[in-house]
Design a protein around this motif. Structure first.
Motif, PDB file in Angstrom:
ATOM      1  N   MET A   1       0.624  -1.185  -0.084  1.00 45.95           N
ATOM      2  CA  MET A   1      -0.371  -0.651   0.135  1.00 45.95           C
ATOM      3  C   MET A   1       0.783   1.461   0.229  1.00 45.95           C
ATOM      4  O   MET A   1       2.058   1.029   0.419  1.00 45.95           O
ATOM      5  N   LEU A   2       0.356   2.211  -0.650  1.00 45.79           N
ATOM      6  CA  LEU A   2       1.176   3.760  -0.391  1.00 45.79           C
ATOM      7  C   LEU A   2       0.836   4.338   0.652  1.00 45.79           C
ATOM      8  O   LEU A   2      -0.552   4.660   0.292  1.00 45.79           O
ATOM      9  N   ASP A   3       1.141   4.587   1.445  1.00 46.84           N
ATOM     10  CA  ASP A   3       0.790   5.810   2.350  1.00 46.84           C
ATOM     11  C   ASP A   3       1.602   7.247   2.065  1.00 46.84           C
ATOM     12  O   ASP A   3       2.720   7.232   1.757  1.00 46.84           O
ATOM     13  N   PRO A   4       0.562   7.961   0.679  1.00 48.75           N
ATOM     14  CA  PRO A   4       1.619   9.262   0.163  1.00 48.75           C
ATOM     15  C   PRO A   4       2.350   9.858   1.289  1.00 48.75           C
ATOM     16  O   PRO A   4       1.648  10.149   2.323  1.00 48.75           O
ATOM     17  N   LEU A   5       3.440  10.318   0.388  1.00 43.12           N
ATOM     18  CA  LEU A   5       4.790  11.327   0.746  1.00 43.12           C
ATOM     19  C   LEU A   5       5.146  10.827   2.430  1.00 43.12           C
ATOM     20  O   LEU A   5       6.056  11.308   2.949  1.00 43.12           O
ATOM     21  N   VAL A   6       5.068   9.255   2.306  1.00 43.61           N
ATOM     22  CA  VAL A   6       4.574   8.714   3.817  1.00 43.61           C
ATOM     23  C   VAL A   6       5.393   7.806   3.692  1.00 43.61           C
ATOM     24  O   VAL A   6       6.521   7.115   4.185  1.00 43.61           O
ATOM     25  N   ALA A   7       4.973   6.570   2.741  1.00 42.41           N
ATOM     26  CA  ALA A   7       5.376   5.304   3.066  1.00 42.41           C
ATOM     27  C   ALA A   7       5.537   4.569   1.706  1.00 42.41           C
ATOM     28  O   ALA A   7       3.851   5.105   1.131  1.00 42.41           O
ATOM     29  N   VAL A   8       6.255   3.477   0.836  1.00 41.71           N
ATOM     30  CA  VAL A   8       6.055   2.789   0.270  1.00 41.71           C
ATOM     31  C   VAL A   8       5.839   1.907   0.425  1.00 41.71           C
ATOM     32  O   VAL A   8       6.925   0.886   0.585  1.00 41.71           O
ATOM     33  N   GLY A   9       4.935   0.636   1.229  1.00 39.71           N
ATOM     34  CA  GLY A   9       5.364  -1.109   0.969  1.00 39.71           C
ATOM     35  C   GLY A   9       5.832  -0.394   2.582  1.00 39.71           C
ATOM     36  O   GLY A   9       5.306  -0.408   3.800  1.00 39.71           O
ATOM     37  N   PRO A  10       7.095  -0.981   2.732  1.00 40.94           N
ATOM     38  CA  PRO A  10       7.698  -1.392   4.312  1.00 40.94           C
ATOM     39  C   PRO A  10       8.690  -0.227   4.327  1.00 40.94           C
ATOM     40  O   PRO A  10       9.771  -0.269   5.083  1.00 40.94           O
ATOM     41  N   LEU A  11       9.005   0.649   2.763  1.00 37.66           N
ATOM     42  CA  LEU A  11       9.580   2.102   3.052  1.00 37.66           C
ATOM     43  C   LEU A  11       9.142   2.355   2.596  1.00 37.66           C
ATOM     44  O   LEU A  11       8.423   2.790   2.943  1.00 37.66           O
ATOM     45  N   ARG A  12       9.718   3.279   4.144  1.00 36.58           N
ATOM     46  CA  ARG A  12       9.583   4.847   4.970  1.00 36.58           C
ATOM     47  C   ARG A  12      10.502   5.789   4.517  1.00 36.58           C
ATOM     48  O   ARG A  12      11.988   5.670   4.554  1.00 36.58           O
ATOM     49  N   PHE A  13       9.484   6.982   3.882  1.00 37.07           N
ATOM     50  CA  PHE A  13      10.626   8.308   3.714  1.00 37.07           C
ATOM     51  C   PHE A  13      11.949   8.580   4.594  1.00 37.07           C
ATOM     52  O   PHE A  13      11.159   8.047   5.848  1.00 37.07           O
ATOM     53  N   GLY A  14      13.204   8.889   4.933  1.00 37.33           N
ATOM     54  CA  GLY A  14      13.575   8.949   5.608  1.00 37.33           C
ATOM     55  C   GLY A  14      14.793   8.319   6.281  1.00 37.33           C
ATOM     56  O   GLY A  14      15.489   8.216   7.312  1.00 37.33           O
ATOM     57  N   MET A  15      14.358   6.732   6.211  1.00 34.44           N
ATOM     58  CA  MET A  15      15.123   5.501   6.351  1.00 34.44           C
ATOM     59  C   MET A  15      16.573   5.790   5.860  1.00 34.44           C
ATOM     60  O   MET A  15      16.615   6.580   4.621  1.00 34.44           O
ATOM     61  N   LYS A  16      17.223   5.090   6.156  1.00 37.38           N
ATOM     62  CA  LYS A  16      18.605   4.866   5.787  1.00 37.38           C
ATOM     63  C   LYS A  16      18.800   3.503   4.697  1.00 37.38           C
ATOM     64  O   LYS A  16      17.851   2.614   4.949  1.00 37.38           O
ATOM     65  N   HIS A  17      20.079   3.417   4.516  1.00 32.10           N
ATOM     66  CA  HIS A  17      20.919   2.378   3.590  1.00 32.10           C
ATOM     67  C   HIS A  17      20.422   0.789   4.257  1.00 32.10           C
ATOM     68  O   HIS A  17      19.372   0.219   3.423  1.00 32.10           O
ATOM     69  N   ASP A  18      20.659   0.594   4.911  1.00 37.25           N
ATOM     70  CA  ASP A  18      20.751  -0.841   5.829  1.00 37.25           C
ATOM     71  C   ASP A  18      19.228  -0.749   6.315  1.00 37.25           C
ATOM     72  O   ASP A  18      19.120  -2.039   6.619  1.00 37.25           O
ATOM     73  N   GLU A  19      18.308   0.217   6.213  1.00 35.09           N
ATOM     74  CA  GLU A  19      17.430  -0.096   7.233  1.00 35.09           C
ATOM     75  C   GLU A  19      16.130  -0.179   5.595  1.00 35.09           C
ATOM     76  O   GLU A  19      15.901  -1.349   5.480  1.00 35.09           O
ATOM     77  N   VAL A  20      16.182   0.193   4.429  1.00 38.10           N
ATOM     78  CA  VAL A  20      16.119  -0.511   2.716  1.00 38.10           C
ATOM     79  C   VAL A  20      16.283  -1.528   3.207  1.00 38.10           C
ATOM     80  O   VAL A  20      15.434  -2.467   3.156  1.00 38.10           O
ATOM     81  N   LYS A  21      17.999  -1.998   2.756  1.00 42.24           N
ATOM     82  CA  LYS A  21      18.245  -3.256   2.805  1.00 42.24           C
ATOM     83  C   LYS A  21      17.314  -4.280   4.254  1.00 42.24           C
ATOM     84  O   LYS A  21      16.756  -5.253   3.560  1.00 42.24           O
ATOM     85  N   ALA A  22      17.264  -3.878   4.903  1.00 40.28           N
ATOM     86  CA  ALA A  22      16.505  -4.474   6.005  1.00 40.28           C
ATOM     87  C   ALA A  22      14.734  -5.526   5.588  1.00 40.28           C
ATOM     88  O   ALA A  22      14.051  -6.484   5.800  1.00 40.28           O
TER      89      ALA A  22
END
Length: 338
Positions: A1-22
Motif C-alpha cells: 500500500m502507498l501512504d502518500p509522502l510517508v511510505a511505500v510498502g515497508p519503505l518509509r521516507f527518511g530511512m537509511k540504506h541499512d534500514e531499506v535493505k533490511a
C-alpha cells in the motif's frame, strides 16, 4: 500500500540504506551511483526497486519497476503493471474524489504532487509456451514515489544519471508521423546517417542538420570511488529532424558516437529493404529474423532483448505510442557501449 509522502510498502521516507535493505529482506544488488552534489541511487531486488537518497543518505524516492516490481495500491487503484490509459483514468477519478490536482510530468504521464506520485511506463514482456521471454508491442505502468518537497524530476534525473533541466518534455500525447510523410535517409554502417557522420562535434552536427538542439542532457561523472569531474554532454535532441545525437568525450571533447532516430517522428531508414523506423516491434523483429535465416547471416540480441542482424552496429529499441510502441533504431560506432 502507498501512504502518500510517508511510505511505500515497508519503505518509509527518511530511512537509511541499512534500514531499506533490511525492510527488503536484504535484496540489495550492490552498486549504485552518485551525483556531484551528493544525491545517489541504489538498486534492490534485482533492480525492481530503486531507492534515491539525498545528501544526508536519507531515503527520498522509490521507483518501482513495471516488470518484477511489487504491486503498489492507493485506495482501490493499482498503480504498477497497468495499461497506461486505464491507470490514468482511475487515477484521475481518485484525484477528483480526493480533491488532488493531476498534472503531466516530463515523460507525459500523470503527476500528483500532493501524493508524491509520478507515473512512468516500460516495455511489457511476456513468456512463450516453451519458457522463453519475449518483448511485446505494448507498454505498462511503473512509478516513482517521492518524499515531501522532493521534485520528481530531480529524483528521476539522479536515477537516469543526467541533468534533466534541458530535456525535452512530452506534453502527454504520442502522435506518429505516417511513413509516407517521413523523409528517406541513407546510412553507411560505422560511417554516416543521413547528413551527419560519426566523429562530428556538436556544432558540426547542428550545422549539418540546419537545426539547433531543442534539448540536451549531460552529467558530472561521479561514482563512489571517483572525484567529481568536468560536466560532459551526453545527448542533443533535434525535435524537427527527429533524431537524438549521442556523444562520447574520450579526450574531454564531445564527438558523435551514436544516433537514435525517433520512432514516432524521425526519418525512415532501411536495412536491405526492411524499414527500421516506426514499425510495430514484433513485425520488425520477425522480418529481421526471416532475412537473417534466408541469407544465412548472424543474429544477435541487444541488451533490451531485441533481435538485430550481426554486423551493421544497429540497436533496435522501441518508443511509446500511447499504450503500444513502435521501433526506434540507434546506429553506433564500433566501440560504442549501451
Amino acid at each position: 500500500m502507498l501512504d502518500p509522502l510517508v511510505a511505500v510498502g515497508p519503505l518509509r521516507f527518511g530511512m537509511k540504506h541499512d534500514e531499506v535493505k533490511a525492510a527488503l529482506d536484504g535484496k540489495w544488488n550492490g552498486g549504485g551511483q552518485g551525483t556531484a552534489d551528493g544525491w545517489h541511487w541504489t538498486p534492490y531486488d534485482e533492480g525492481c526497486v530503486t531507492a534515491v537518497y539525498d545528501q544526508n543518505d536519507y531515503l527520498v524516492g522509490v521507483q518501482v519497476a513495471a516488470m518484477g516490481g511489487p504491486f503498489v495500491r492507493l485506495d482501490d487503484v493499482e498503480l504498477i503493471g497497468r495499461i497506461p490509459s486505464a491507470a490514468r483514468a482511475e487515477i484521475l477519478g481518485l484525484a477528483a474524489r480526493r480533491g488532488a490536482q493531476v498534472t503531466t510530468n516530463r515523460s507525459g504521464n500523470p503527476r500528483i504532487a500532493a501524493w508524491g506520485v509520478s507515473m512512468t511506463t516500460e516495455q511489457e514482456w511476456g513468456r512463450l509456451p516453451e519458457g522463453h521471454i519475449e518483448r511485446k508491442d505494448t507498454v505498462i505502468t511503473s512509478a516513482l514515489f517521492t518524499a515531501p518537497k522532493v521534485a520528481d524530476d530531480v529524483a528521476a534525473s539522479v536515477i537516469a544519471g543526467y541533468d534533466v533541466c534541458d530535456l525535452v518534455a512530452n506534453p502527454g500525447y504520442w502522435p506518429v508521423t505516417p511513413d509516407d510523410e517521413r523523409p528517406r535517409w541513407d546510412w553507411t554502417p560505422l560511417e554516416q546517417i543521413g547528413p551527419i557522420r560519426f566523429g562530428m562535434s556538436p556544432h558540426q552536427v547542428a550545422a549539418a542538420l540546419g537545426e539547433a538542439p531543442a534539448g540536451r542532457t549531460g552529467a558530472f561523472p561521479f561514482w563512489y570511488w571517483k572525484e567529481p569531474g568536468q560536466w560532459s554532454l551526453h545527448t542533443d535532441h533535434f525535435e524537427h529532424t527527429g533524431i537524438t545525437a549521442q556523444y562520447r568525450s574520450p579526450d574531454g571533447v564531445p564527438e558523435l558516437g551514436a544516433v537514435t532516430v525517433h520512432g514516432r517522428t524521425g526519418p525512415q531508414l532501411h536495412y536491405d529493404g526492411i524499414p527500421l523506423v516506426g514499425i510495430t516491434p514484433s513485425v520488425l523483429e520477425a522480418a529481421i529474423i526471416q532475412h537473417v535465416e534466408d541469407h544465412d547471416l548472424g543474429l544477435r540480441y541487444s541488451p533490451n532483448g531485441a533481435a538485430a542482424p550481426d554486423g551493421p552496429n544497429l540497436y533496435l529499441d522501441a518508443t511509446r505510442t500511447g499504450n503500444t510502441s513502435v521501433s526506434e533504431p540507434t546506429f553506433f560506432t564500433e566501440d560504442w557501449y549501451f
